[in-house]
Write a protein that holds these residues in place. Structure first.
Motif, PDB file in Angstrom:
ATOM      1  N   LYS A 209       0.726  -1.252  -0.036  1.00 16.45           N
ATOM      2  CA  LYS A 209       0.039   0.036   0.092  1.00 16.45           C
ATOM      3  C   LYS A 209       0.858   1.323   0.019  1.00 16.45           C
ATOM      4  O   LYS A 209       0.742   2.073   0.747  1.00 16.45           O
ATOM      5  CB  LYS A 209      -0.797  -0.016   1.323  1.00 16.45           C
ATOM      6  N   PRO A 210       1.814   1.401  -1.067  1.00 15.78           N
ATOM      7  CA  PRO A 210       2.493   2.916  -0.995  1.00 15.78           C
ATOM      8  C   PRO A 210       1.648   3.840  -1.435  1.00 15.78           C
ATOM      9  O   PRO A 210       1.971   5.011  -1.204  1.00 15.78           O
ATOM     10  CB  PRO A 210       3.619   2.443  -2.072  1.00 15.78           C
ATOM     11  N   PHE A 211       0.584   3.464  -2.116  1.00 13.74           N
ATOM     12  CA  PHE A 211      -0.460   4.469  -2.427  1.00 13.74           C
ATOM     13  C   PHE A 211      -1.864   3.788  -2.802  1.00 13.74           C
ATOM     14  O   PHE A 211      -2.022   2.553  -2.894  1.00 13.74           O
ATOM     15  CB  PHE A 211      -0.012   5.245  -3.849  1.00 13.74           C
ATOM     16  N   ARG A 212      -2.858   4.485  -3.040  1.00 12.93           N
ATOM     17  CA  ARG A 212      -4.269   4.043  -3.189  1.00 12.93           C
ATOM     18  C   ARG A 212      -4.868   4.812  -4.331  1.00 12.93           C
ATOM     19  O   ARG A 212      -4.337   5.855  -4.570  1.00 12.93           O
ATOM     20  CB  ARG A 212      -5.158   4.032  -1.838  1.00 12.93           C
ATOM     21  N   VAL A 213      -5.983   4.406  -4.442  1.00 14.73           N
ATOM     22  CA  VAL A 213      -6.807   5.038  -5.670  1.00 14.73           C
ATOM     23  C   VAL A 213      -7.287   6.476  -5.085  1.00 14.73           C
ATOM     24  O   VAL A 213      -7.706   6.329  -4.178  1.00 14.73           O
ATOM     25  CB  VAL A 213      -8.187   4.073  -6.119  1.00 14.73           C
ATOM     26  N   GLY A 214      -7.028   7.572  -5.881  1.00 19.78           N
ATOM     27  CA  GLY A 214      -7.487   8.822  -5.278  1.00 19.78           C
ATOM     28  C   GLY A 214      -6.327   9.545  -4.943  1.00 19.78           C
ATOM     29  O   GLY A 214      -6.499  10.654  -4.442  1.00 19.78           O
ATOM     30  N   ASP A 215      -5.164   8.797  -4.568  1.00 20.08           N
ATOM     31  CA  ASP A 215      -4.016   9.666  -3.913  1.00 20.08           C
ATOM     32  C   ASP A 215      -3.274  10.459  -5.054  1.00 20.08           C
ATOM     33  O   ASP A 215      -3.254   9.963  -6.182  1.00 20.08           O
ATOM     34  CB  ASP A 215      -2.832   8.568  -3.657  1.00 20.08           C
ATOM     35  N   PHE A 216      -2.612  11.626  -4.614  1.00 18.30           N
ATOM     36  CA  PHE A 216      -1.817  12.471  -5.479  1.00 18.30           C
ATOM     37  C   PHE A 216      -0.487  12.036  -5.444  1.00 18.30           C
ATOM     38  O   PHE A 216       0.245  12.115  -4.193  1.00 18.30           O
ATOM     39  CB  PHE A 216      -1.985  13.937  -5.184  1.00 18.30           C
ATOM     40  N   VAL A 217       0.230  11.495  -6.425  1.00 21.09           N
ATOM     41  CA  VAL A 217       1.507  10.992  -6.399  1.00 21.09           C
ATOM     42  C   VAL A 217       2.340  11.618  -7.373  1.00 21.09           C
ATOM     43  O   VAL A 217       1.927  12.189  -8.504  1.00 21.09           O
ATOM     44  CB  VAL A 217       1.425   9.430  -6.546  1.00 21.09           C
ATOM     45  N   LYS A 218       3.647  11.499  -7.080  1.00 19.93           N
ATOM     46  CA  LYS A 218       4.766  11.668  -8.200  1.00 19.93           C
ATOM     47  C   LYS A 218       5.806  10.671  -8.426  1.00 19.93           C
ATOM     48  O   LYS A 218       6.450  10.244  -7.208  1.00 19.93           O
ATOM     49  CB  LYS A 218       5.447  13.165  -7.741  1.00 19.93           C
ATOM     50  N   PRO A 247       3.706   1.242 -15.918  1.00 20.85           N
ATOM     51  CA  PRO A 247       3.725  -0.172 -15.595  1.00 20.85           C
ATOM     52  C   PRO A 247       3.930  -0.385 -13.939  1.00 20.85           C
ATOM     53  O   PRO A 247       4.568   0.452 -13.347  1.00 20.85           O
ATOM     54  CB  PRO A 247       4.844  -0.812 -16.457  1.00 20.85           C
ATOM     55  N   ASN A 248       3.404  -1.332 -13.356  1.00 20.80           N
ATOM     56  CA  ASN A 248       3.416  -1.388 -11.913  1.00 20.80           C
ATOM     57  C   ASN A 248       4.765  -1.621 -11.544  1.00 20.80           C
ATOM     58  O   ASN A 248       5.044  -1.471 -10.343  1.00 20.80           O
ATOM     59  CB  ASN A 248       2.442  -2.629 -11.472  1.00 20.80           C
ATOM     60  N   LYS A 249       5.672  -2.286 -12.523  1.00 17.62           N
ATOM     61  CA  LYS A 249       6.994  -2.612 -12.100  1.00 17.62           C
ATOM     62  C   LYS A 249       7.715  -1.125 -11.668  1.00 17.62           C
ATOM     63  O   LYS A 249       8.466  -1.188 -10.831  1.00 17.62           O
ATOM     64  CB  LYS A 249       7.656  -3.348 -12.984  1.00 17.62           C
ATOM     65  N   LYS A 250       7.413  -0.314 -12.535  1.00 17.68           N
ATOM     66  CA  LYS A 250       8.044   1.093 -12.488  1.00 17.68           C
ATOM     67  C   LYS A 250       7.541   1.649 -11.314  1.00 17.68           C
ATOM     68  O   LYS A 250       8.314   2.514 -10.372  1.00 17.68           O
ATOM     69  CB  LYS A 250       7.715   1.796 -13.896  1.00 17.68           C
ATOM     70  N   MET A 251       6.238   1.729 -10.717  1.00 14.82           N
ATOM     71  CA  MET A 251       5.632   2.324  -9.668  1.00 14.82           C
ATOM     72  C   MET A 251       6.146   1.633  -8.353  1.00 14.82           C
ATOM     73  O   MET A 251       6.535   2.457  -7.584  1.00 14.82           O
ATOM     74  CB  MET A 251       4.087   1.909  -9.809  1.00 14.82           C
ATOM     75  N   VAL A 252       6.818   0.472  -8.699  1.00 19.06           N
ATOM     76  CA  VAL A 252       7.414  -0.183  -7.528  1.00 19.06           C
ATOM     77  C   VAL A 252       8.821   0.140  -7.203  1.00 19.06           C
ATOM     78  O   VAL A 252       9.429   0.325  -6.237  1.00 19.06           O
ATOM     79  CB  VAL A 252       7.047  -1.795  -7.409  1.00 19.06           C
ATOM     80  N   ASP A 253       9.503  -0.173  -8.440  1.00 24.15           N
ATOM     81  CA  ASP A 253      10.859   0.278  -8.379  1.00 24.15           C
ATOM     82  C   ASP A 253      11.477   1.592  -8.211  1.00 24.15           C
ATOM     83  O   ASP A 253      12.527   2.160  -7.877  1.00 24.15           O
ATOM     84  CB  ASP A 253      11.655  -0.492  -9.671  1.00 24.15           C
ATOM     85  N   SER A 254      10.589   2.625  -8.912  1.00 23.82           N
ATOM     86  CA  SER A 254      10.777   3.927  -8.790  1.00 23.82           C
ATOM     87  C   SER A 254      10.715   4.685  -7.701  1.00 23.82           C
ATOM     88  O   SER A 254       9.958   4.182  -6.576  1.00 23.82           O
ATOM     89  CB  SER A 254       9.980   4.640  -9.983  1.00 23.82           C
ATOM     90  N   ILE A 255      11.234   5.928  -7.496  1.00 26.83           N
ATOM     91  CA  ILE A 255      11.167   6.661  -6.100  1.00 26.83           C
ATOM     92  C   ILE A 255       9.609   7.494  -6.439  1.00 26.83           C
ATOM     93  O   ILE A 255       9.575   8.115  -7.188  1.00 26.83           O
ATOM     94  CB  ILE A 255      12.134   7.707  -5.769  1.00 26.83           C
TER      95      ILE A 255
END
Length: 359
Positions: A209-218, A247-255
């Motif tokens: 759960k690093p983020f959820r639907v509705g979160d504002f992310v960078k 891609p979810n891999k990028k969402m997990v691997d990136s800062i």
């Protein structure tokens, strides 16, 4: 002398054709009622887990596939008593006869109906979970519903594809495919490396759960609101209102910076004032800015206003303050109010501004 009903027609008595037509007409006329009855039974079984669910919601999802399923089932059960006409049992291609082709088409139609019903049933379960999720303030539940629906639909599609391959090409090909998967598992894993990594990334996102639907992310160069988390990718609505698929891999691997989880908003400013500014005027400006920030209810205590440094041609005034979480136009209005207040203080003391840096 045989009656008309016993007269042979394409290898079968006329009576059988009349029975087939009557059965199909009967099922066609009552299929909607039968479908509603089956849906009602399913509704009673599932009602206890979700009192908010309505019967018409289940009916809208299941009635259409159930109608086709019942009609096809009645046709297959009735046609099973027929003898395929020998004169029509011709070879179409290689060893494929018309009789075999007819059987394959019926099996494919039956499999498609079953898959259709299972997919609609998953949609209904997801609808139940969605209604339950709306009762809680935690957005994680909504995220779970989307993940559950997509994951199990993917499993149904894979199983359906295996069944259709078995129907089309026989069980031998399926056995060979299973054996081949054991031999070529490494090659398959290598070919599907990115897809597997994205799938694993979706599991990590769901459980960590690093983020959820509705979160504002960078993440990297993208900044926006998370609208959907799928099995392969995450969809982000950017500030420019574009729809970015990451891609979810990028969402997990990136800062990843989840801006929705911040507890404060930090503002850092550096004013470069002319060295011609008298010390008394500079002190009044610093005190005025401190008073300006202290009187603003949206600015948190602990702000910093000081003469941070000085250079050959400028004095460097540092202003750092934190605000409560204020979004959109309200935050812009707060920044504008403070900035205009600083400008008025400078004008009142006759202080010239050389340069402003905002961090």
């Amino acid at each position: 002398m045989p009656s008309f009903l016993d007269q042979p027609l394409l290898g079968n008595p006329v009576r059988n054709y009349l029975i087939l037509v009557m059965v199909l007409l009967l099922v066609f006329s009552v299929k909607r009622y039968l479908s509603r009855g089956i849906a009602a039974i399913g509704f009673r079984l599932l009602k206890r887990w979700s009192p908010q669910i309505e019967r018409k919601e289940l009916a809208q999802l299941l009635i259409r596939p159930l109608e086709y399923f019942l009609l096809l089932l009645a046709f297959m059960l009735t046609i099973d008593h027929f003898r395929f006409p020998p004169e029509l049992d011709v070879t179409i291609y290689n060893q494929l006869t018309l009789k075999r082709l007819t059987g394959i088409l019926l099996e494919i139609a039956f499999c498609i109906c079953v898959i259709w019903i299972l997919l609609r049933f998953i949609d209904f379960i997801a609808l139940i979970l969605e209604k339950q999720a709306h009762l809680t303030p935690d957005m994680t539940d909504n995220q779970f519903v989307v993940f559950f629906r997509d994951f199990f639909k993917a499993i149904i599609f894979i199983m359906g594809a295996v069944v259709l391959i078995r129907v089309l090409f026989g069980p031998d090909l399926v056995n060979k495919l299973v054996t081949g998967l054991g031999i070529g598992a490494a090659a398959l894993a290598l070919a599907a490396k990115e897809s597997i990594e994205n799938l694993i990334g979706s599991f990590i996102i769901f459980f960590d759960k690093p983020f959820r639907v509705g979160d504002f992310v960078k993440v990297d160069a993208y900044q926006g609101t998370v609208e959907k988390i799928g099995l392969r990718s995450t969809r982000i609505r950017t500030l420019e209102k574009t729809f970015v698929t990451v891609p979810n891999k990028k969402m997990v691997d990136s800062i990843l910076d989840n801006l929705s989880l911040r507890t404060q908003q930090r503002v850092a400013m550096h004013l470069e004032l002319s060295t011609e500014t008298p010390a008394g005027s500079l002190l009044k400006v610093l005190q005025g800015i401190q008073q300006l920030l202290g009187n603003n209810s949206n600015v948190l205590p602990g702000f910093t206003v000081n003469l941070h440094d000085f250079h050959k041609d400028t004095y460097l005034v540092q202003i750092i303050y934190n605000t409560y979480i204020i979004e959109g136009n309200q935050y812009a209005a707060l920044r504008e109010t403070i900035n205009l207040g600083i400008i008025r203080l400078l004008e009142a003391e006759g202080v010239k501004l050389a340069k402003v840096t905002v961090g």
